[in-house]
Write a protein that holds these residues in place. Structure first.
Motif, mmCIF file in Angstrom:
data_model
loop_
_atom_site.group_PDB
_atom_site.id
_atom_site.type_symbol
_atom_site.label_atom_id
_atom_site.label_comp_id
_atom_site.label_asym_id
_atom_site.label_seq_id
_atom_site.Cartn_x
_atom_site.Cartn_y
_atom_site.Cartn_z
ATOM 1 N N VAL B 35 0.842 -1.206 0.000
ATOM 2 C CA VAL B 35 0.000 0.000 0.000
ATOM 3 C C VAL B 35 0.877 1.255 0.000
ATOM 4 O O VAL B 35 0.631 2.208 -0.751
ATOM 5 N N ALA B 36 1.898 1.261 0.845
ATOM 6 C CA ALA B 36 2.775 2.434 0.921
ATOM 7 C C ALA B 36 3.459 2.696 -0.418
ATOM 8 O O ALA B 36 3.556 3.848 -0.872
ATOM 9 N N ALA B 39 0.859 3.988 -2.958
ATOM 10 C CA ALA B 39 0.408 5.342 -2.622
ATOM 11 C C ALA B 39 1.454 6.377 -3.023
ATOM 12 O O ALA B 39 1.111 7.459 -3.493
ATOM 13 N N ARG B 40 2.728 6.054 -2.838
ATOM 14 C CA ARG B 40 3.756 7.031 -3.234
ATOM 15 C C ARG B 40 3.812 7.173 -4.743
ATOM 16 O O ARG B 40 4.050 8.261 -5.268
ATOM 17 N N ALA B 45 -4.474 7.318 -1.918
ATOM 18 C CA ALA B 45 -4.577 6.183 -0.995
ATOM 19 C C ALA B 45 -5.628 5.172 -1.442
ATOM 20 O O ALA B 45 -5.429 3.955 -1.297
ATOM 21 N N ARG B 121 4.267 16.846 3.631
ATOM 22 C CA ARG B 121 3.246 16.846 2.577
ATOM 23 C C ARG B 121 3.778 17.521 1.319
ATOM 24 O O ARG B 121 3.463 17.139 0.207
ATOM 25 N N VAL B 123 6.892 17.506 0.409
ATOM 26 C CA VAL B 123 7.816 16.547 -0.220
ATOM 27 C C VAL B 123 7.032 15.516 -1.030
ATOM 28 O O VAL B 123 7.403 15.174 -2.165
ATOM 29 N N ASN B 124 5.932 15.027 -0.473
ATOM 30 C CA ASN B 124 5.118 14.064 -1.229
ATOM 31 C C ASN B 124 4.591 14.679 -2.515
ATOM 32 O O ASN B 124 4.573 14.034 -3.574
ATOM 33 N N LEU B 127 7.359 14.833 -4.958
ATOM 34 C CA LEU B 127 7.596 13.501 -5.539
ATOM 35 C C LEU B 127 6.629 13.239 -6.691
ATOM 36 O O LEU B 127 7.002 12.653 -7.712
ATOM 37 N N TYR B 143 12.382 4.446 0.099
ATOM 38 C CA TYR B 143 11.284 4.202 1.045
ATOM 39 C C TYR B 143 11.050 2.712 1.304
ATOM 40 O O TYR B 143 10.716 2.326 2.417
#
Lengths: 197, 185
Positions: B35-36, B39-40, B45, B121, B123-124, B127, B143
């Protein structure tokens, strides 16, 4: 640029270290194992190398500050359902063993015992006296419906689908896993080649 | 009762013959990571959970044919997840413009995020501005903690190409983050 040698004789220049830091960041655990010793040796000896390592560490710290997404509480149950497996209740280690306590098995046996008793009673009630037993065996009794036939024909009862309700839906208890999709049947396919990513 | 030390290979073989406890252990070990990762890469999500569910559905189907000693289960799952994510990203690009999500350039909101101490947030969001392959490479190595060989296998590329993606991605991130938080770099 002079190269720095580690104890194995491997060497690394500042340019090579810069390329390593650009790709993998400052954490040596993320560096390729074959370059780790030489890179660490260079960082130890060179202030310029340490400055580059520190700059990479600051970017790493920013990346680490980005929050990660966690699965919703329901997702694990949904995923397990695709395998025909019931999810374990959260926070109850060993719940798989406790989900079917003995009293539930006993409770499930009550209707079966009652049905068996009724069948036995009615069978004995229709049994002829001892002296007429042979005649009874060859006698045409016609169409006879037992109480069990009635139970089996009841529209709300499906013996196959209701089997788990009798307390047997746990594969680890040796019960048949009727929820698994067809391709899950063990040994249903001939083995193929090695798994490839 | 299965021990926690059982390898993923062993659990997959047990799952392949319908062992529910093995399935549970595999989910406990890997669902969060899948999931992680998704999501990235996707920045969403809900979509990440859909991808994770599909990854495990394929894992269950593949389990009866699993042979130990081949690809690592983690590599296999990341590979499937990466392909599913790239498929979804491609469908987003093909979607009509009026159905496309709003622009996600984080820079206009950077000051507010920084003021709120929510650099993570930002940084996300930064990305998500990277090309997908660079984002996948950084996600796998930084990650998810995969080795360079594992990450290259997941991406079906060479280690040298992976390192190039990583370096370009990190340079882009540094440039973006320097615009809004120069004191942090």
């Amino acid at each position: 640029m002079s190269a720095t040698h580690d104890e194995t004789g491997a060497s690394m220049t500042l340019e090579q270290l810069t390329a390593l830091l650009d790709a993998y960041g400052a954490n040596p655990q993320r560096w390729p194992a074959e370059q780790r010793a030489a890179a660490l040796a260079l960082v130890l000896r060179s202030p310029e190398a340490r400055a580059k390592r520190d700059a990479a560490a600051r970017l790493d710290a920013l990346l680490d500050s980005a929050p990660s997404t966690r699965p919703s509480p329901e997702l694990a149950a949904r995923v397990l359902a695709t395998a025909g497996v019931r999810a374990r209740r959260v926070g109850t280690p060993g719940a798989a063993r406790q989900r079917h306590p003995a009293w539930r098995y006993a409770l499930a046996a009550v209707p079966l015992a009652a049905a068996a008793a009724i069948v036995l009673f009615l069978t004995r009630a229709t049994e002829p006296p001892a002296g007429q037993q042979m005649a009874y065996l060859v006698e045409d009794v016609g169409s006879y419906t037992t109480p069990m036939d009635v139970l089996l024909s009841w529209p709300g009862i499906d013996l196959i689908n209701s089997e788990p309700a009798l307390g047997c839906d746990e594969a680890t208890l040796g019960c048949p896993d009727l929820d698994l999709p067809l391709e899950w049947q063990p040994r249903s396919r001939a083995p193929t080649g090695r798994t490839q990513a | 009762m299965a021990g926690r030390s059982e390898s993923d290979d062993t659990l997959l073989q047990r799952a392949g013959v319908g062992d529910g406890e093995a399935c549970r252990m595999l989910v406990e070990r890997h669902l969060g990571r899948v999931v992680a990762f998704a999501a990235r890469v996707l920045g969403d999500a809900t979509e990440a959970e859909d991808v994770a569910q599909e990854v495990f559905l394929r894992l269950w189907r593949h389990a009866p044919r699993w042979r130990p000693g081949g690809a690592l289960p983690t590599t296999w799952m990341h590979h499937v997840a990466r392909n599913l994510c790239l498929d979804r990203l491609a469908r987003r690009r093909e979607a009509p413009l009026d159905a496309a999500p709003p622009p996600t350039d984080p820079r206009p909101h950077a000051a507010a995020l920084l003021e709120a101490g929510d650099i993570g947030r930002y940084v996300n969001a930064a990305l998500m501005q990277l090309p997908a392959q660079q984002r996948v490479a950084i996600t796998l190595c930084h990650y998810q903690g995969l080795s360079n060989a594992e990450a290259a296998a997941v991406m079906e590329t060479s280690v040298a190409a992976l390192e190039s993606l990583l370096a370009r991605g990190r340079r882009s991130l540094r440039a973006r983050l320097s615009e809004v938080a120069p004191n942090l770099l």
